[in-house]
Scaffold this motif. Structure first.
Motif, PDB file in Angstrom:
ATOM      1  N   THR A  33       0.819  -1.220   0.000  1.00 47.29           N
ATOM      2  CA  THR A  33       0.000   0.000   0.000  1.00 47.29           C
ATOM      3  C   THR A  33       0.846   1.260   0.000  1.00 47.29           C
ATOM      4  OG1 THR A  33      -0.143   0.222   2.389  1.00 47.29           O
ATOM      5  CG2 THR A  33      -1.798  -1.176   1.327  1.00 47.29           C
ATOM      6  N   ASP A  42      -4.270   2.271   6.870  1.00 48.69           N
ATOM      7  CA  ASP A  42      -5.030   3.301   6.171  1.00 48.69           C
ATOM      8  C   ASP A  42      -5.974   2.613   5.182  1.00 48.69           C
ATOM      9  OD1 ASP A  42      -6.004   5.302   4.508  1.00 48.69           O
ATOM     10  OD2 ASP A  42      -4.080   6.321   4.318  1.00 48.69           O
ATOM     11  N   GLN A  44      -8.240   3.716   3.223  1.00 51.34           N
ATOM     12  CA  GLN A  44      -8.355   4.389   1.922  1.00 51.34           C
ATOM     13  C   GLN A  44      -7.180   4.028   1.019  1.00 51.34           C
ATOM     14  OE1 GLN A  44      -8.718   6.188   4.841  1.00 51.34           O
ATOM     15  NE2 GLN A  44     -10.923   6.506   4.788  1.00 51.34           N
ATOM     16  N   THR A  47      -7.648   0.399  -0.121  1.00 53.91           N
ATOM     17  CA  THR A  47      -8.693   0.317  -1.146  1.00 53.91           C
ATOM     18  C   THR A  47      -8.190   0.868  -2.475  1.00 53.91           C
ATOM     19  OG1 THR A  47     -10.395   0.494   0.558  1.00 53.91           O
ATOM     20  CG2 THR A  47     -11.058   1.011  -1.708  1.00 53.91           C
ATOM     21  N   ARG A  48      -7.479   1.960  -2.435  1.00 55.68           N
ATOM     22  CA  ARG A  48      -6.909   2.563  -3.653  1.00 55.68           C
ATOM     23  C   ARG A  48      -5.901   1.607  -4.320  1.00 55.68           C
ATOM     24  NH1 ARG A  48      -6.092   7.012  -1.451  1.00 55.68           N
ATOM     25  NH2 ARG A  48      -4.017   6.607  -0.643  1.00 55.68           N
ATOM     26  N   GLY A  61     -16.727  -2.941   3.266  1.00 53.74           N
ATOM     27  CA  GLY A  61     -15.367  -2.437   3.470  1.00 53.74           C
ATOM     28  C   GLY A  61     -14.490  -3.294   4.360  1.00 53.74           C
TER      29      GLY A  61
END
Length: 81
Positions: A33, A42, A44, A47-48, A61
């Protein structure tokens, strides 16, 4: 398992946060990540990272697991498209 999201992805920390899953077509996969060192998870960024690799996260999620489980965070994903 979330309906329509058949693959479990887990997050683990080892100098930075990594994601691991077993793709039905491609086998075991891992993604970094880029978050770390010594930073909290994190969701976000995770997920990114998955999105950039062609995965979509289930609507429910990321969830934190119990302290006795091997991986501290888990989610369900599916291939995009």
């Amino acid at each position: 398992m979330s309906d329509g999201f058949p693959v479990t992805v887990v997050a683990a920390y080892d100098t930075d946060w990594h994601l691991f899953l077993t793709c039905p077509e491609r086998g075991d996969l891992g993604y970094c990540t880029g978050v770390g060192p010594d930073e909290p998870f994190d969701p976000q960024a995770a997920t990114r990272t998955l999105k950039e690799a062609g995965w979509k996260l289930a609507p429910d999620g990321w969830r934190e697991t119990s302290l006795d489980e091997e991986y501290p965070f888990v989610a369900q994903v599916a291939r995009e498209g």
